[in-house]
Enzyme design. Structure first.
Site, PDB file in Angstrom:
ATOM      1  N   GLU B  46       0.686  17.908  57.572  1.00 53.33           N
ATOM      2  CA  GLU B  46       1.738  17.822  57.708  1.00 53.33           C
ATOM      3  C   GLU B  46       1.925  17.550  59.090  1.00 53.33           C
ATOM      4  O   GLU B  46       1.681  18.583  60.367  1.00 53.33           O
ATOM      5  CB  GLU B  46       2.410  18.967  57.364  1.00 53.33           C
ATOM      6  CG  GLU B  46       4.017  18.811  57.401  1.00 53.33           C
ATOM      7  CD  GLU B  46       4.996  20.009  57.489  1.00 53.33           C
ATOM      8  OE1 GLU B  46       4.747  20.541  56.365  1.00 53.33           O
ATOM      9  OE2 GLU B  46       5.878  19.960  57.853  1.00 53.33           O
ATOM     10  N   ASP B  57      12.742  25.810  62.489  1.00 51.25           N
ATOM     11  CA  ASP B  57      10.846  26.162  62.543  1.00 51.25           C
ATOM     12  C   ASP B  57      12.168  27.838  63.610  1.00 51.25           C
ATOM     13  O   ASP B  57      12.740  27.576  64.257  1.00 51.25           O
ATOM     14  CB  ASP B  57      10.335  25.481  63.972  1.00 51.25           C
ATOM     15  CG  ASP B  57      10.182  24.330  63.055  1.00 51.25           C
ATOM     16  OD1 ASP B  57       9.655  24.627  61.800  1.00 51.25           O
ATOM     17  OD2 ASP B  57      10.710  23.122  62.752  1.00 51.25           O
TER      18      ASP B  57
END
Lengths: 415, 256
Positions: B46, B57
């Protein structure tokens, strides 16, 4: 009061024209969906309205006056009224929304409140309503803003809030907003996020606009007492994210004879590289959960704006305003740091009112719109926006200048 | 057949997908890191496209994005770096990123360039299903790109089924409702993964968020087809002087 809702309300997906929506990670879906499915039922419940209206009256001090500014009117050769949001408890319009949202959070069973703040006005408003309700309050604030806005940090702490510095990215309002959103992701069940402006994922822009719409609701009634007509010819407000402008415009959005004038912060000049004039510099993009106009690089990285006023120092703008700009319903102007400072000193001397730097941007635009000796602007102003001597102009004085005294003192030393 | 589909046909369990940030730790680290990951036995990669405001995140991955942006990484630069990368990288590669930079690049142009590389799929955490269905999904489909939706422990069963039906490639099970890089209560995670397993979804399931070492990887693999490691690997690359060596060491420890 109004028959159509061409501009006032977003569609079911939260879009105003092509702006809005809810661009959120799946982790936020339950929180936002819960809010979306319940906010209208809660807000329009009679018991909610009763409590909200009572607190607006007794605690916030509403209705805020609509003041005919005689000397300012003479100066600019037109009829100018000031909507005195600066006289609200905590010193700005921000409390209207924070109060509405804390009552909503209570009914959603939330035990913990988070908020973002730039200059600290929304942080103080949120800390205030949390104290009022005895609820835990966490305010995210950029590390840089904490340094710049020490008095408001102290106020929040005195009110019992925990202020957490946002240390990521540019360490200002946009990063504080990121951190607040992350906190919400990490605390999905017990926490409500009180967003301070008409930004964020649907339903926030609509919800915050509804809570702030009390401003224009009052203007209509008050103006009728003053002039015999509910409708002004022009309403003016400053725009960062756009909460006071949304409230000031709200009940005039569907009244085509009323000119809506939004004033952004041009910083050192729109094209100086140090500006926060989002409609002039931004491109369509996604920031903090909605599609709107966003100041960004060619590569789509969000840039750090600049304004002397921390409350306008935001690289985005609420989707409602992006739509007003895009559709031409609103006229978008900008005022520089210097012009805002001059307007602040002018109001202080002419009317005995020291305005917040944010509101001073709206006042500065009077210079461009006046029928006498109008100051030339870079881009020509549409004729419909210009005043005549018979215009009825309402300016939203969104906040008072106490918090900006350090900046004003510096400006006086420089003179 | 897509590379992702092929992988899941050949291998049903213990699939290791590792996240790395494009342009991190150095601008030109992108392909060397991917190569080192593949050579260490990683099944899928990824690849994160750095963004200034990465909402989903945590601080570690955001810091790697900030570093990558400071290094000069852009989508255009990434595609330049990736041109010809299939001569050495054969594992499936998924691009992960946020909508704003892609909208600026041009969504269709982005899909076209990604398909040219060829990239196998996309994870765009801030693209909601409504916009996926009405606007962006058909474009991805036209260029043969898989699109992976996320589900969390708070996602209702009905919604899991719906997101499973929209996903292609696999379904990304976030181990708890949180940003990346937080420690999780593994018992609660197990119950949730068991529930997903019992639902017999159309797509294979990979678990992400909170997977950081051999123990958490193995635990995740008990109830899913595999797992995704991000934050722990980015940490392993912090201050590295030997991308290849440190990557191999990190992956070997997990697979040992």
């Amino acid at each position: 009061m109004t028959t159509t809702t061409k501009y006032q309300q977003p569609n079911v997906q939260g879009y105003y024209g092509k702006f809005g929506g809810a661009f959120i990670p799946e982790m936020l879906h339950p929180n936002v969906e819960e809010l979306r499915s319940k906010y209208l039922d809660i807000i329009y419940d009679p018991a909610f309205q009763k409590e909200y209206k009572a607190l607006l009256h007794d605690y916030v001090g509403r209705p805020s006056p609509l003041y005919y500014a005689k000397r300012l009117s003479e100066q600019y050769g037109t009829q100018i009224y000031l909507k005195r949001e600066d006289l609200c408890h905590t010193g700005s319009h921000k409390l209207n929304n924070a109060l509405g949202q804390i009552l909503l959070a209570e009914r959603l069973g939330k035990k913990r409140i988070i908020a973002e703040t730039g200059a600290g006005q929304h942080g103080v408003a949120t800390a205030t309503v949390c104290a009022l309700k005895g609820v835990e309050c966490i305010v995210y604030m950029g590390e840089k803003d904490i340094e710049r806005q020490a008095p408001n940090v102290a106020r929040m702490k005195m009110l019992g809030a925990t202020v957490i510095p946002a240390t990521s990215g540019s360490k200002t309002l946009k990063d504080a907003t990121n951190e607040a959103i992350r906190d919400w992701i990490n605390n999905p069940t017990d926490t409500h996020y009180i967003i301070g402006s008409v930004v964020g994922p649907h339903p926030y822009p609509d919800m915050v606009a509804r809570f702030q719409s009390i401003i224009s609701e009052e203007i209509r009634g008050q103006l009728k007492e003053h002039t015999g007509s509910e409708l002004p010819t022009h309403v003016l407000a400053c725009v960062g994210g756009g909460s006071n402008a949304a409230g000031t415009f709200y009940h005039f959005l569907e009244e085509p004879t009323v000119q809506l004038i939004a004033v952004e912060a041009a910083g050192h000049g729109v094209h100086s590289g140090l500006s926060a004039a989002t409609t002039q510099l931004g491109k369509p993009g996604v920031l903090h959960g909605s599609k709107s106009l966003v100041m960004q690089t060619e590569d789509g990285q969000v840039v750090e704006p600049h304004s002397i006023s921390a409350g306008l120092d935001y690289p985005g703008i609420g989707p409602l305003h992006a739509h007003l700009y895009d559709s031409g319903r609103g006229v978008f102007l900008s005022a520089t740091d210097e012009e805002a400072l001059q307007a602040a000193f002018n109001l202080a001397k002419k009317e005995g009112i020291i305005p917040a730097l944010e509101s001073s941007h709206a006042l500065a635009s009077l210079e461009f719109l006046s029928p006498v000796n109008a100051k030339k602007t870079e881009a020509p102003i549409p004729a419909k926006a210009m005043f005549t001597k018979d215009s009825t102009v309402v300016v939203c004085l969104s906040g008072r200048g106490d918090k900006d005294m350090a900046t004003y003192m510096k400006a006086m030393e420089g003179k | 057949m897509s590379r992702i589909k092929e992988l899941f046909q050949q291998k049903k369990n213990n699939i290791l997908n590792v996240y790395c940030t494009a342009g991190y730790p150095q601008l030109n680290s992108t392909v060397p890191v991917m190569k080192a990951l593949q050579d260490s036995g990683v099944d899928m990669i990824e690849l994160g496209m750095p963004y200034s405001d990465p909402l989903a995140d945590g601080p570690v991955i955001q810091a790697s994005s900030t570093q990558a942006l400071a290094n000069g990484m852009t989508i255009a630069t990434l595609f330049e770096q990736l041109r010809g990368f299939r001569q050495q990288i054969y594992v499936p590669v998924i691009l992960m990123g946020y909508m704003n930079p892609i909208l600026q690049y041009g969504f269709e142009r982005f899909c076209q360039d990604a398909a040219d590389m060829p990239i196998d799929g996309l994870i765009l955490p801030d693209l909601p299903e409504y916009e996926f269905e009405t606007e962006y999904g058909p474009i991805m489909q036209r260029y043969g790109l898989n699109f992976i939706f996320l589900v969390t422990p708070e996602t209702s069963e009905e919604r899991i089924r719906r997101l499973d039906s929209l996903s292609t490639g696999f379904l990304y099970a976030v181990s708890s409702s949180s940003t990346t890089g937080k420690d999780k209560d593994m018992n609660a995670v197990n119950n949730y993964l068991q529930k997903l397993q019992d639902m017999k979804l159309n797509n294979p399931v990979l678990v992400g968020f909170g997977i950081k070492d051999k123990a958490t990887f193995q635990q995740a693999c008990e109830h899913a087809n595999g797992a995704i490691i991000g934050t722990a690997f980015i940490k392993a690359l912090e201050n590295t002087l030997d991308v290849e060596g440190d990557t191999k060491k990190f992956i070997t420890d997990i697979k040992s």
